[in-house]
Design an enzyme around this catalytic site. Structure first.
Site, PDB file in Angstrom:
ATOM      1  N   ARG A   1       0.838  -1.189   0.000  1.00  0.00           N
ATOM      2  CA  ARG A   1       0.000   0.000   0.000  1.00  0.00           C
ATOM      3  C   ARG A   1       0.878   1.246   0.000  1.00  0.00           C
ATOM      4  O   ARG A   1       1.830   1.351   0.777  1.00  0.00           O
ATOM      5  CB  ARG A   1      -0.873  -0.037   1.249  1.00  0.00           C
ATOM      6  CG  ARG A   1      -1.830   1.112   1.398  1.00  0.00           C
ATOM      7  CD  ARG A   1      -2.961   0.701   2.335  1.00  0.00           C
ATOM      8  NE  ARG A   1      -3.633   1.858   2.895  1.00  0.00           N
ATOM      9  CZ  ARG A   1      -3.334   2.387   4.074  1.00  0.00           C
ATOM     10  NH1 ARG A   1      -2.385   1.859   4.820  1.00  0.00           N
ATOM     11  NH2 ARG A   1      -3.997   3.447   4.503  1.00  0.00           N
TER      12      ARG A   1
ATOM     13  N   ASN B   1       1.652   7.739   0.342  1.00  0.00           N
ATOM     14  CA  ASN B   1       1.577   9.024  -0.348  1.00  0.00           C
ATOM     15  C   ASN B   1       2.046   8.840  -1.785  1.00  0.00           C
ATOM     16  O   ASN B   1       3.247   8.809  -2.065  1.00  0.00           O
ATOM     17  CB  ASN B   1       2.436  10.071   0.363  1.00  0.00           C
ATOM     18  CG  ASN B   1       2.284  11.454  -0.262  1.00  0.00           C
ATOM     19  OD1 ASN B   1       2.083  11.584  -1.466  1.00  0.00           O
ATOM     20  ND2 ASN B   1       2.357  12.481   0.563  1.00  0.00           N
ATOM     21  N   PRO B   2       1.104   8.716  -2.710  1.00  0.00           N
ATOM     22  CA  PRO B   2       1.480   8.440  -4.105  1.00  0.00           C
ATOM     23  C   PRO B   2       2.365   9.531  -4.715  1.00  0.00           C
ATOM     24  O   PRO B   2       3.127   9.251  -5.636  1.00  0.00           O
ATOM     25  CB  PRO B   2       0.134   8.376  -4.831  1.00  0.00           C
ATOM     26  CG  PRO B   2      -0.884   8.133  -3.774  1.00  0.00           C
ATOM     27  CD  PRO B   2      -0.351   8.768  -2.511  1.00  0.00           C
TER      28      PRO B   2
ATOM     29  N   THR C   1       4.826  11.499  -3.090  1.00  0.00           N
ATOM     30  CA  THR C   1       6.230  11.349  -2.679  1.00  0.00           C
ATOM     31  C   THR C   1       6.773   9.979  -3.097  1.00  0.00           C
ATOM     32  O   THR C   1       7.956   9.852  -3.413  1.00  0.00           O
ATOM     33  CB  THR C   1       6.380  11.539  -1.156  1.00  0.00           C
ATOM     34  OG1 THR C   1       5.487  10.660  -0.474  1.00  0.00           O
ATOM     35  CG2 THR C   1       6.080  12.970  -0.751  1.00  0.00           C
TER      36      THR C   1
ATOM     37  N   GLN D   1      10.077   9.009  -5.375  1.00  0.00           N
ATOM     38  CA  GLN D   1      11.118   8.035  -5.051  1.00  0.00           C
ATOM     39  C   GLN D   1      11.425   7.144  -6.248  1.00  0.00           C
ATOM     40  O   GLN D   1      12.585   6.849  -6.536  1.00  0.00           O
ATOM     41  CB  GLN D   1      10.674   7.158  -3.869  1.00  0.00           C
ATOM     42  CG  GLN D   1      10.715   7.858  -2.535  1.00  0.00           C
ATOM     43  CD  GLN D   1      12.136   8.156  -2.125  1.00  0.00           C
ATOM     44  OE1 GLN D   1      12.909   7.252  -1.856  1.00  0.00           O
ATOM     45  NE2 GLN D   1      12.496   9.409  -2.126  1.00  0.00           N
TER      46      GLN D   1
ATOM     47  N   VAL E   1       9.570   2.231  -0.757  1.00  0.00           N
ATOM     48  CA  VAL E   1       9.863   2.427  -2.178  1.00  0.00           C
ATOM     49  C   VAL E   1      11.212   3.096  -2.438  1.00  0.00           C
ATOM     50  O   VAL E   1      11.480   3.509  -3.556  1.00  0.00           O
ATOM     51  CB  VAL E   1       8.746   3.264  -2.848  1.00  0.00           C
ATOM     52  CG1 VAL E   1       7.480   2.447  -2.954  1.00  0.00           C
ATOM     53  CG2 VAL E   1       8.499   4.564  -2.100  1.00  0.00           C
TER      54      VAL E   1
ATOM     55  N   GLU F   1      14.298   1.952  -2.587  1.00  0.00           N
ATOM     56  CA  GLU F   1      15.305   1.260  -3.408  1.00  0.00           C
ATOM     57  C   GLU F   1      14.744   0.731  -4.733  1.00  0.00           C
ATOM     58  O   GLU F   1      15.434   0.736  -5.745  1.00  0.00           O
ATOM     59  CB  GLU F   1      15.920   0.055  -2.664  1.00  0.00           C
ATOM     60  CG  GLU F   1      15.943   0.104  -1.155  1.00  0.00           C
ATOM     61  CD  GLU F   1      16.881   1.114  -0.557  1.00  0.00           C
ATOM     62  OE1 GLU F   1      18.016   1.246  -1.032  1.00  0.00           O
ATOM     63  OE2 GLU F   1      16.467   1.791   0.416  1.00  0.00           O
TER      64      GLU F   1
END
Lengths: 723, 167, 330
Positions: free
Chosen positions: A612, A615-616, A618, A622, A687, A689
């Protein structure tokens, strides 16, 4: 409760501070009487200091002290005191400890002066004579001196040798990846404020304030309560802040010696004098049947390390877990050289290890005349073969499908050199990516003020990942409050314990602690209110809302009282039966002008399964950043060492190339749905890496599709592409 | 060691920084960047490389974007300088600052002041309009976090709101 | 950096009077300060010439252009006359550095940029250019970016400028002012090959100041192209660059040809005799290829830069083809 904030693409809460210049980084805290330290670096890869002449430097007005191994304050003598939370096996580097020169660029002295200009100038006057000894810095020339890495590799499963021998289709290829340096835009800096009572307040560039605090406490034998380390803003780190770096040791050393506040900021050149992604050479052997089913996998890697520590990373494990295969052999060896110890760098191990695996898969697809995406589908694994555990979730097939659809993969002509456009060769390549979804123990505190503001804190950091924002969202949701009424505090060793910020495990580790703390605080508030205000006794807890500085229940307002809660969170027992990982599928289009060796990555689609997404906005950033890193790895990044001098020579941002704006084509990020109620209570995998992993392989695979040429030596610079 | 040259003498200069006049005594070897950061506590201007290789120190000198790290303070006598601290009007952010937040055009934030000042300078130059031109014109500002796509989106959005020769 | 005295003369005469072995003129400072911070340059005096009246770009009596030494790279690249009549120069300047640096860097200073050789830049290692007689580790070390033409056993560095490659093709003249007065130096004679004295990049005397660059009337306008090849799309020094200009006669024969190479030698590389030998030959890819082969005939690669020979040849052919196309489809 209103619709949850988690899952919404909110702006960064630290955005205004960053765009106005108000955000202060480690080397930017003013202090009356602050002294400036300038590091004097060595130019010999191995030897002993014979003599240090500081007379000229000391004669410069404004110079306060020149510290070196002969006059430094007392430091711990044992190795353990220098070990930190991310230490490699061995004896950690001890700055200015003795006369040993272990690598070129080693800090050998620190000039402390009233101004930066004077410190730098005086630094150039320090004369250091070194008895040089023969050095070795070339991994490829020293492969015979490799030893087994002290890594807990999964043991061999099945019979690789037999299965490989018998396999009708095979690949046996060797790949190499270069040394790369993190090069965050902010150079490493430490401001050590020497308080009147002799305690230290440190602003450090770090991914773990408590790691830096513990280090100073041990190295200088200080009471823990007299050392506080802060990192409110970190100007990128990518792993470079996982271990306390030498500017911290030197700044603290000078502050303690002089009983004054001292700042040490490294130069860009000095950013090439500590950890880095190690050079590797990797042999991949894959055997498959005619349908493409993997019958045998062997991944044998050799990486460089220093003579004082054995740095290991997860370089080969991915080959035992990404695909289903019964016969697997993994090997990992290290070559000690006269260089500094490598250091985890964004997607450590995976970024370089998956290059070899995913290029070899592409070569296998060619050998089989099979679509590279189809080959991966055929070998999909729903359990982690290394651990023999099912994945808690693995929406990789969705990544393949959605990524391919968006990219238009179905219209790919598989023949190399078949796709041309306006005189350029066009190539489409893809690769898969994988990174472990870990969770560490973490603690958090939640405090409600009498004026109704919620303060939540944990000693984690925000190196640009969005921690401030994401934790605020989680806290607001857990407590049931508006975002503006919540402040998340981090970057301070005095806050509740948090792990290092790395490995994509901050959301999954600190997030549950934040959530639990806020839930517990809410419970405490409800219980308190029911006791304090008897008319609330029978009302359902869900009706309690803190808003406008008051407790509001059923249309009536009540005064609040300050209260707080601290919780320690840890991975659930349920997780133990499962393996957890993030996955990706990366699709890349390259355009190559063979006559000039130029390559442009015109399109990238990265489809990611990471549980899940809190925060789509940020999270997307990444992945975008990860892709840019992958493009740099594929095409540009390489720290070049002169083996005669044993010294990195392109130690600047003009010749250590990282991508510039003009290099970047279209990048599309897709997060596929991946419900996971096992991995942690947030269902979120992290997310930081995964965006890097697979990108460089996808580029190399696209290059092969475009030109018919398989380049196995990274990065893919002009001379390797020239027709 | 009497032959060792010591720190140079200082010279008086006057600078207008973000609309405010400063009378300063500076040694010749002081760069504009170190003056801003260490003497005036205007730390929004960042030092990423100190050699003109990253753009983090970009400020506007008489309206033009320059690298403060390769500018001697003493040579700016009488000049008008705008740093990141001088772009917003009170709490009202500059359109670029707003757009950078809206598009998440940064992560760690360290290159951000330089990116924004550079984009202000770029707008004033009036040369870059297409996406490709903006990308080239913004290539003097490295971003290790890799926020380039979002930076371009933010600049594209804010560009029409930045009419006029001055920020 | 070393401490230094600072002065800001009001006149050219004053400036050259103050010049000396331990003094450096400063204008943009983009290269000098960079090198001073690395302790590669250690002047005792820095002479700020930004107060001198050298900011003019004017058309000369013969239809050429005279460019003041203090005109910034950005101003020059975007000067209307330069864009219209010397697009090659405009392209070359815009291919170099970054917008910020081009705003700062001066025309005169661009000529005096020093090499980007790793060894020259790192004061902790030997380098004959920086410390004469100390040796040249680049010869057997990291030499991917180094010279394939005109190098010596003492130095294999290359000149880093883009602008100078265009100026070489345009046959600019360098106007310098010294204590003895003014002189004009043909561009081809301004920079020198390293030979046994690699510490000297050019033929300027200690007291001489570049005051202007004079461009003769443009020999070609549309029919030119600057092609730069580098390790990333922008903000990187050239591996190889080509400034190409062409005049094609009505019968499609070559009526004029100029090709200068950057990134391959200690100075922009031209062979005027070879260019002349191409006159009258058909303006075709075959002719360009023959020219490229001949221009690179004496190239001597080092261990890591043999690719530059192929790259330079292909780049010449491409640049000339583009130049020709530019005229046909302006």
């Amino acid at each position: 409760m209103n619709s949850p904030l988690s899952g919404q693409p909110l702006d960064r809460v630290d955005g205004p501070a960053k765009v106005t210049g108000r955000a202060r980084y480690a080397g930017e805290y003013p202090e009356p009487g602050l002294l400036y330290g300038s590091v004097v670096s060595g130019n010999v890869a191995r030897g002993r200091i014979r003599r240090i002449d500081c007379d000229a430097a000391l004669a410069v007005p404004g110079v306060v002290e020149v510290l070196h191994h002969l006059n430094r304050p007392k430091m711990a003598g044992d190795d353990e005191s220098y070990e930190d939370a991310d230490a490699a096996e061995g004896k950690p580097f001890r700055p200015l400890f003795n006369d040993r020169v272990l690598y070129s660029g080693q800090p050998l002295a620190l000039v402390v002066a009233e101004s930066l200009e004077v410190a730098r100038y005086a630094g150039s006057l320090v004369r250091i004579e070194i008895d040089a000894e023969a050095h070795r810095t070339d991994l490829f020339a020293e492969l015979d001196n490799a030893h087994d890495a002290p890594a807990e590799l999964p043991g061999p499963r099945g019979d690789f040798a037999g299965a490989f021998e018998a396999a009708p289709f095979k690949v046996d290829a060797t790949y190499s990846t270069p040394v790369e340096h993190h090069n965050p835009m902010e150079p490493h800096a430490s401001t050590v404020i020497y308080n009147a009572d002799g305690s230290l307040q440190v602003h450090d560039k770090t991914q773990g304030t408590q790691n830096s605090q513990d280090y100073l406490v041990k190295v200088f034998d200080l009471p823990k309560e007299r050392v506080r380390v802060c990192a409110a803003y970190v100007g990128g780190a990518f792993g470079s802040g996982l271990r306390p770096q030498y500017q911290l040791t030197l700044a603290a050393m000078a502050a303690l010696r002089l009983q004054r506040s001292v700042r040490v900021t490294l130069t860009r050149q000095q950013m090439f004098t500590f950890g880095y992604r190690p050079r590797t050479v990797q042999r991949l052997r894959l055997g498959a049947d005619a349908q493409g089913r993997l019958l045998a996998i062997s991944h044998e890697a050799t990486g460089q390390t220093s003579r004082f520590e054995d740095f290991t990373e997860h370089l080969v494990e991915w080959s035992g877990m990404l695909y289903r295969c019964d016969n697997v052999a993994l090997g990992y060896r290290l070559v000690p050289l006269d260089v500094y110890t490598p250091l985890d760098m964004r997607a450590p191990g995976a970024a370089s290890g998956v290059i070899a695996l995913e290029c070899a898969m592409d070569e296998l697809a060619q050998a089989l005349s099979l679509d590279p995406l189809e080959l991966r589908r055929v070998n999909f694994a729903d359990s982690n073969g290394n651990e023999g555990k099912p994945y808690s979730s693995k929406a990789l097939l969705d990544c393949y499908a959605r990524g391919a659809l968006r990219f238009g993969w179905h219209s790919r002509d598989p023949r190399p050199r078949s796709m041309q456009d306006q005189g350029e060769l066009v190539g489409w390549g893809m690769a898969g990516g994988v990174w472990e979804a870990m969770q560490m123990k973490a603690s958090a505190r939640a405090r409600l003020d009498a004026d109704g503001h919620l303060w939540v804190s944990s000693a984690t950091t925000d190196i640009g990942t969005g921690t401030y924002t994401v934790m605020t969202q989680i806290a607001a949701d857990a407590f049931g409050m508006a975002l503006a009424d919540v402040t998340f505090q981090l970057g301070d060793s005095s806050l509740p314990t948090a792990p290092l910020q790395g490995g994509s495990f901050t959301v999954s580790s600190v997030g549950p602690a934040v959530r639990q703390a806020c839930q517990a605080l809410r419970g405490k508030l409800v219980a308190w209110a029911k006791g304090r205000y008897p008319e609330l006794a029978g009302i359902d807890a869900g009706a309690f809302v803190v808003r406008d500085g008051q407790l509001q229940v059923a249309g009536k307002a009540y005064a609040l009282e300050a209260m707080d809660v601290r919780v320690d969170a840890e991975p659930s027992a349920r997780r133990q039966g499962f393996a957890s990982a993030t996955h990706s599928a990366v699709f890349v289009e390259v355009r190559i002008d063979e006559a000039l060796g130029t390559l442009r990555v015109s399109r990238v689609v990265s489809a990611v399964a990471a549980g899940r997404v809190i925060n789509p906005k940020t999270a997307r950033s990444q992945i975008l950043g990860g892709v840019v890193w992958g493009l740099g790895m594929a095409l540009q990044e390489e720290t070049q060492i002169d083996h005669g001098l044993g010294r990195y020579m392109n130690h600047n941002l003009a010749e250590y190339h990282i991508p510039v704006n003009a290099d970047i084509g279209e990048i599309e990020v897709i997060f596929v749905d991946e419900p996971d109620d096992i991995v942690n209570e947030l269902g979120s995998k992290g997310v930081g890496e995964i965006g890097v992993v697979g990108v460089a392989a996808a580029v190399a695979n696209a290059v092969c599709h475009a030109t018919g040429r398989r380049v196995r030596d990274f990065p893919l610079t002009v001379e390797k592409l020239l027709g | 060691m009497s032959d060792v040259p010591s720190a140079p003498n200082t010279h008086a200069i006057g600078l207008y920084i973000n609309g405010e006049q400063h009378h300063l005594q500076v040694p010749p070897w002081l760069t504009l960047l170190d003056l801003l950061r260490d003497e005036l506590d205007l730390v929004g201007t960042k030092k990423g490389c100190d050699h003109g290789q990253c753009g983090a120190c970009t400020v506007l000198r008489n309206g033009r974007r320059v690298n403060a790290c390769l500018t001697l303070a003493i040579m700016c006598d009488g000049d008008e300088l705008t740093t990141i601290e001088g772009l917003a009007h009170g709490d009202r952010l500059h359109p670029l600052q707003q757009a950078f937040i809206a598009h998440d055009a940064f992560q760690c934030g360290y290159c951000t002041p330089g990116q924004i000042c550079s984009a202000v300078g770029m707008a004033r130059e009036g040369r870059a309009r297409s996406r490709a031109q903006i990308q080239e014109a913004m290539s003097g500002n490295l971003c290790r976090c890799g926020a380039y796509s979002n930076i371009v989106a933010a600049v594209e959005e804010a560009l029409p709101q930045m009419g006029g020769p001055r920020p | 950096m070393m401490p230094f005295a600072y002065s800001k003369p009001d006149s050219i005469e004053q400036a050259v009077q103050q010049a000396g072995p331990d003094a450096r003129f400063i204008a943009g400072g983009t290269n000098l300060l960079d090198l001073m911070k690395e302790n590669v340059e250690r002047p005792a005096r820095v002479i700020d010439i930004t107060g001198l009246p050298l900011r003019e770009v004017r058309t000369t009596a013969n239809g050429g252009l005279q460019i003041g030494a203090l005109v910034s790279n950005a101003e020059l690249a975007w000067h209307l006359d330069v864009e219209a009549r010397y697009p090659l120069l405009s392209q070359a300047i815009l291919a170099g550095a970054s917008p910020q640096l081009r705003n700062m860097a001066s025309t005169g200073g661009n000529l005096l940029q020093r090499t980007r050789c790793h060894y020259f830049y790192d004061a902790a290692v030997p380098c004959n250019k920086r410390a004469p007689g100390s040796g040249c580790p680049a010869r057997d070390g990291l030499n991917r970016q180094h010279a394939i033409l005109g190098a010596s056993e003492h130095c294999v560095a290359v000149h880093p400028s883009d602008m100078c490659v265009a100026l070489a093709a345009l046959e600019a003249r360098v106007l310098v002012h010294g204590r003895q007065g003014e002189r004009e130096i043909p561009f081809a004679d301004f920079h020198r090959l390293p030979g046994a004295t690699p510490e000297r990049d050019n033929c300027l005397a200690e007291d001489e100041l570049i005051v202007a660059i004079a461009l003769p009337p443009p020999p070609f306008v549309a029919c030119s192209h600057y092609l730069k090849l580098r390790d990333r799309a922008s903000y990187a020094f050239a591996l190889v660059s080509v400034a190409a200009g062409l005049v094609v006669a009505d019968d499609n024969s070559i009526a004029g040809l100029r090709v200068a190479l950057g990134g391959v030698a200690h100075k922009p590389w031209r062979d005027v005799g070879l260019e002349r030998s191409m006159l009258g030959r058909p303006a075709t890819r075959e002719s360009y290829a023959a020219f490229a082969d001949a221009l690179l005939r004496d190239a001597r690669p080092l261990a890591h830069n043999a690719f530059k020979i192929t790259l330079a040849k292909n780049a010449i052919i491409r640049a000339l083809t583009q130049a020709q196309a530019a005229e046909e489809h302006p």
